[in-house]
Scaffold this motif. Structure first.
Motif, PDB file in Angstrom:
ATOM      1  N   SER A   2       0.833  -1.208   0.000  1.00 40.03           N
ATOM      2  CA  SER A   2       0.000   0.000   0.000  1.00 40.03           C
ATOM      3  C   SER A   2       0.866   1.256   0.000  1.00 40.03           C
ATOM      4  O   SER A   2       2.064   1.210   0.283  1.00 40.03           O
ATOM      5  CB  SER A   2      -0.918  -0.003   1.225  1.00 40.03           C
ATOM      6  OG  SER A   2      -0.183   0.300   2.387  1.00 40.03           O
ATOM      7  N   GLU A   3       0.234   2.368  -0.309  1.00 38.88           N
ATOM      8  CA  GLU A   3       0.950   3.646  -0.330  1.00 38.88           C
ATOM      9  C   GLU A   3       1.528   3.978   1.043  1.00 38.88           C
ATOM     10  O   GLU A   3       2.636   4.489   1.162  1.00 38.88           O
ATOM     11  CB  GLU A   3      -0.004   4.754  -0.782  1.00 38.88           C
ATOM     12  CG  GLU A   3       0.688   6.059  -1.072  1.00 38.88           C
ATOM     13  CD  GLU A   3      -0.268   7.088  -1.643  1.00 38.88           C
ATOM     14  OE1 GLU A   3      -0.254   8.216  -1.125  1.00 38.88           O
ATOM     15  OE2 GLU A   3      -1.006   6.756  -2.573  1.00 38.88           O
ATOM     16  N   GLY A   4       0.796   3.672   2.109  1.00 38.25           N
ATOM     17  CA  GLY A   4       1.277   3.911   3.471  1.00 38.25           C
ATOM     18  C   GLY A   4       2.488   3.057   3.804  1.00 38.25           C
ATOM     19  O   GLY A   4       3.419   3.519   4.453  1.00 38.25           O
ATOM     20  N   ASP A   5       2.464   1.790   3.359  1.00 38.90           N
ATOM     21  CA  ASP A   5       3.611   0.906   3.583  1.00 38.90           C
ATOM     22  C   ASP A   5       4.845   1.412   2.850  1.00 38.90           C
ATOM     23  O   ASP A   5       5.961   1.378   3.382  1.00 38.90           O
ATOM     24  CB  ASP A   5       3.292  -0.526   3.127  1.00 38.90           C
ATOM     25  CG  ASP A   5       2.248  -1.206   4.010  1.00 38.90           C
ATOM     26  OD1 ASP A   5       2.056  -0.749   5.159  1.00 38.90           O
ATOM     27  OD2 ASP A   5       1.640  -2.177   3.540  1.00 38.90           O
ATOM     28  N   THR A   6       4.650   1.888   1.625  1.00 40.95           N
ATOM     29  CA  THR A   6       5.753   2.422   0.826  1.00 40.95           C
ATOM     30  C   THR A   6       6.352   3.648   1.502  1.00 40.95           C
ATOM     31  O   THR A   6       7.577   3.787   1.590  1.00 40.95           O
ATOM     32  CB  THR A   6       5.268   2.792  -0.595  1.00 40.95           C
ATOM     33  OG1 THR A   6       4.696   1.630  -1.194  1.00 40.95           O
ATOM     34  CG2 THR A   6       6.408   3.296  -1.448  1.00 40.95           C
ATOM     35  N   ALA A   7       5.498   4.524   2.008  1.00 39.41           N
ATOM     36  CA  ALA A   7       5.971   5.740   2.686  1.00 39.41           C
ATOM     37  C   ALA A   7       6.730   5.381   3.964  1.00 39.41           C
ATOM     38  O   ALA A   7       7.764   5.988   4.264  1.00 39.41           O
ATOM     39  CB  ALA A   7       4.800   6.666   2.996  1.00 39.41           C
ATOM     40  N   ASN A   8       6.226   4.405   4.716  1.00 35.61           N
ATOM     41  CA  ASN A   8       6.910   3.989   5.946  1.00 35.61           C
ATOM     42  C   ASN A   8       8.264   3.360   5.641  1.00 35.61           C
ATOM     43  O   ASN A   8       9.248   3.620   6.346  1.00 35.61           O
ATOM     44  CB  ASN A   8       6.045   2.997   6.738  1.00 35.61           C
ATOM     45  CG  ASN A   8       4.886   3.675   7.424  1.00 35.61           C
ATOM     46  OD1 ASN A   8       4.927   4.879   7.709  1.00 35.61           O
ATOM     47  ND2 ASN A   8       3.826   2.920   7.676  1.00 35.61           N
TER      48      ASN A   8
END
Length: 179
Positions: A2-8
């Protein structure tokens, strides 16, 4: 992913890669920018660019990768913000010209200190007067201790060009210091 996982993941990589390289980044930026405040702005902008890039890029060799971002950011920033005053300057501390006397048995001699300061200023001035490609190559090699391969990667120049620039920069520096 997910986009959140990528950002983290990008944030985690950023914290592993960028903070240990900030001193080298600032040193390079100080040589490429006319003053320390501009260099700080460049490093900050480069760090933001690095964080964004880590969302889509895998980094094998962090130091040349980040210094390339710093270099490109400095060039872009200078062209945009200081077009009339493009100047390259550094700092005596970047070159470690004046050795610390921590290991010496005797206190520093004032005459030796003055000579070292004058020699350091002559060296800084001679480096500042080099053409930008020679100057950045010399700083990346002799101040930031990058390999030829790392400099080539950071500047986008072939290794042969890096070697040539370094040789020409050192020769010009030696000539300037002899006169």
């Amino acid at each position: 992913m997910s986009e959140g996982d990528t950002a983290n993941l990008a944030r985690r990589q950023f914290h592993e890669v960028v903070p240990p390289l900030l001193d080298d980044a600032y040193t390079l930026a100080k040589w490429l920018c006319p003053n320390g405040a501009d260099a700080e702005d460049v490093v900050q902008e480069a760090a933001i660019r690095a964080l964004k890039a880590l969302e889509t890029t895998a980094v094998e060799r962090p130091k040349p990768w980040f210094l390339m971002i710093v270099r490109n950011t400095a060039m872009t920033w200078m062209a945009k913000n200081r077009p009339k005053t493009l100047a390259y300057a550094g700092d005596l501390t970047d070159l470690d010209v004046i050795g610390s006397h921590l290991g010496d048995e005797r206190p520093p001699d004032p005459e030796e200190t003055l000579i070292a300061l004058e020699d350091g200023e002559r060296l800084r001035q001679a480096i500042a007067e080099l053409p930008p490609p020679l100057q950045e190559t010399l700083v990346m090699r002799d101040v930031n201790d990058l390999s030829y391969r790392d400099i080539a990667e950071a500047t986008g120049a072939p290794i042969g060009t890096v070697m040539s620039r370094l040789a020409r920069g050192r020769a010009a520096l030696a000539k300037a210091l002899r006169s």
